[in-house]
Enzyme design. Structure first.
Site, PDB file in Angstrom:
ATOM      1  N   GLU A 135       0.854  -1.197   0.000  1.00 38.00           N
ATOM      2  CA  GLU A 135       0.000   0.000   0.000  1.00 38.00           C
ATOM      3  C   GLU A 135       0.886   1.242   0.000  1.00 38.00           C
ATOM      4  OE1 GLU A 135      -2.527   1.930  -0.376  1.00 38.00           O
ATOM      5  OE2 GLU A 135      -3.974   1.335   1.167  1.00 38.00           O
ATOM      6  N   ILE A 137       0.132   4.364   1.038  1.00 36.29           N
ATOM      7  CA  ILE A 137       0.037   5.268   2.184  1.00 36.29           C
ATOM      8  C   ILE A 137      -0.942   4.758   3.236  1.00 36.29           C
ATOM      9  CG2 ILE A 137      -1.713   6.775   1.148  1.00 36.29           C
ATOM     10  CD1 ILE A 137       0.139   9.099   2.174  1.00 36.29           C
ATOM     11  N   ASP A 139      -2.709   6.075   6.725  1.00 40.32           N
ATOM     12  CA  ASP A 139      -2.824   7.184   7.681  1.00 40.32           C
ATOM     13  C   ASP A 139      -3.634   6.809   8.914  1.00 40.32           C
ATOM     14  OD1 ASP A 139      -5.201   7.477   6.232  1.00 40.32           O
ATOM     15  OD2 ASP A 139      -4.590   9.356   5.303  1.00 40.32           O
ATOM     16  N   THR A 140      -4.951   6.931   8.865  1.00 40.83           N
ATOM     17  CA  THR A 140      -5.706   6.599  10.080  1.00 40.83           C
ATOM     18  C   THR A 140      -5.639   5.101  10.381  1.00 40.83           C
ATOM     19  OG1 THR A 140      -7.716   6.216   8.812  1.00 40.83           O
ATOM     20  CG2 THR A 140      -7.364   8.434   9.667  1.00 40.83           C
ATOM     21  N   LYS A 142      -7.682   3.035   9.183  1.00 41.88           N
ATOM     22  CA  LYS A 142      -9.043   2.486   9.068  1.00 41.88           C
ATOM     23  C   LYS A 142      -9.182   1.584   7.838  1.00 41.88           C
ATOM     24  CE  LYS A 142     -11.368   6.292   9.914  1.00 41.88           C
ATOM     25  NZ  LYS A 142     -12.403   7.315   9.699  1.00 41.88           N
ATOM     26  N   THR A 143      -8.671   2.086   6.723  1.00 44.07           N
ATOM     27  CA  THR A 143      -8.739   1.322   5.481  1.00 44.07           C
ATOM     28  C   THR A 143      -7.948   0.024   5.619  1.00 44.07           C
ATOM     29  OG1 THR A 143      -8.860   3.377   4.246  1.00 44.07           O
ATOM     30  CG2 THR A 143      -8.306   1.418   2.992  1.00 44.07           C
ATOM     31  N   LYS A 167       1.551   8.052   7.824  1.00 46.02           N
ATOM     32  CA  LYS A 167       1.378   9.411   8.336  1.00 46.02           C
ATOM     33  C   LYS A 167       1.251   9.417   9.843  1.00 46.02           C
ATOM     34  CE  LYS A 167      -0.889  11.536   4.431  1.00 46.02           C
ATOM     35  NZ  LYS A 167      -2.051  12.291   3.956  1.00 46.02           N
ATOM     36  N   VAL A 189       0.216  14.565   0.321  1.00 45.94           N
ATOM     37  CA  VAL A 189       1.311  14.465  -0.642  1.00 45.94           C
ATOM     38  C   VAL A 189       0.843  13.779  -1.923  1.00 45.94           C
ATOM     39  CG1 VAL A 189       3.162  14.496   1.075  1.00 45.94           C
ATOM     40  CG2 VAL A 189       2.103  12.313   0.441  1.00 45.94           C
ATOM     41  N   ASP A 195      -2.271  10.272  -5.877  1.00 45.12           N
ATOM     42  CA  ASP A 195      -3.025  11.285  -6.610  1.00 45.12           C
ATOM     43  C   ASP A 195      -3.757  12.271  -5.713  1.00 45.12           C
ATOM     44  OD1 ASP A 195      -5.017   9.382  -5.648  1.00 45.12           O
ATOM     45  OD2 ASP A 195      -6.412  10.421  -6.969  1.00 45.12           O
TER      46      ASP A 195
HETATM   47  N1  HPA Z   1      -1.945  11.729  -0.889  1.00 42.25           N
HETATM   48  C1  HPA Z   1      -2.621  10.992  -1.802  1.00 42.25           C
HETATM   49  N2  HPA Z   1      -3.512  10.071  -1.473  1.00 42.25           N
HETATM   50  C2  HPA Z   1      -3.736   9.872  -0.158  1.00 42.25           C
HETATM   51  C3  HPA Z   1      -3.062  10.616   0.829  1.00 42.25           C
HETATM   52  C4  HPA Z   1      -2.129  11.586   0.449  1.00 42.25           C
HETATM   53  O1  HPA Z   1      -1.494  12.287   1.271  1.00 42.25           O
HETATM   54  N3  HPA Z   1      -3.515  10.163   2.018  1.00 42.25           N
HETATM   55  C5  HPA Z   1      -4.420   9.196   1.738  1.00 42.25           C
HETATM   56  N4  HPA Z   1      -4.567   9.013   0.436  1.00 42.25           N
HETATM   57 MG    MG Z   2      -6.242   8.539  -4.169  1.00 37.36          MG
END
Ligand code: HPA
Ligand code: MG
Length: 219
Positions: A135, A137, A139-140, A142-143, A167, A189, A195
């Protein structure tokens, strides 16, 4: 000690401004839309090469890669390539199979609540396999948590997660990522297949989007 860099990866501090755009090359048409080069492409590649070593150490003889599209496609391709290079240049070869899953959870720069799996939800080919979810990215979380739960229902032998970027977000659950490329501040980012509403995937560096860029490509 050898794997101390695995869990957090390369830590990018909150005050890191990135590099000025004119120190590198990037598509002319994006110049007003990005703020800085946050992680240059060469650094990404060097880090992905190192992640391939960690994976090589942890997996036995076979590896089923589950690439999370679309954002993960470059990271996945480069990671698998480095794993194959390692296999050709040592006496350990990881037989690698690559599968894809497509998720969508972002609109503009905001996370939407649900996990949308686009395409086949049937991952029965994972049964009994050693799986590496790749993957771009996390962040939380959750996904990733929802995806892990879904993957587990197909009874793989083992599941690990590689995340190019993790993140630092407030009240983040435990870190679900086994192999972290970079730990970054909670900023949006783009680039290297990441994207903003489908734009910027064709940037080779990971960059910070500007306010102009956010407005221009808002939906
Ligand atoms: N950039 C692009 N896609 C994303 C980001 C990000 O910072 N965070 C979660 N999806
Ligand atoms: Mg995206």
């Amino acid at each position: 000690m050898e794997n101390a860099g695995m869990k957090r990866g390369i830590v990018i501090e909150d005050d890191w401004p990135g590099f000025s755009l004119d120190l590198f090359t990037s598509p002319e048409h994006y110049h007003g839309d990005i703020h800085s080069v946050y992680i240059p492409h060469g650094v990404i590649m060097d880090r992905v090469e190192r992640l391939a070593r960690y994976v090589m150490q942890d997996f036995g003889s076979g590896l089923t890669v589950l690439c999370v599209l679309k954002g993960g496609y470059k990271f996945c391709a480069d990671l698998v390539e480095f794993i194959e290079v390692l296999g050709r240049n040592s006496n350990k070869y990881l037989e690698t199979r690559v599968e894809f899953i497509r998720l969508k959870s972002y609109l503009n720069d905001q996370s939407t609540e649900e996990l949308h799996i686009i395409g086949s939800r049937d991952l029965s080919f994972l049964r009994g396999k050693s799986v590496l979810i790749v993957e771009a990215i996390v962040d939380t979380g959750k996904t990733m948590k929802a995806l892990l739960k879904h993957v587990e229902t197909f009874q793989p032998q083992m599941v690990k997660v590689a995340g190019l970027l993790v993140k630092r977000v407030p009240n983040m659950a435990e870190n679900l990522t086994d192999y972290v490329g970079f730990e970054i501040p909670n900023r949006f980012v783009v680039g290297y297949a990441l994207d903003y509403n489908e734009y910027f995937r064709d940037l080779n560096h990971i960059c910070v989007i500007s306010e102009t860029g956010k407005l221009k490509y808002k939906v």
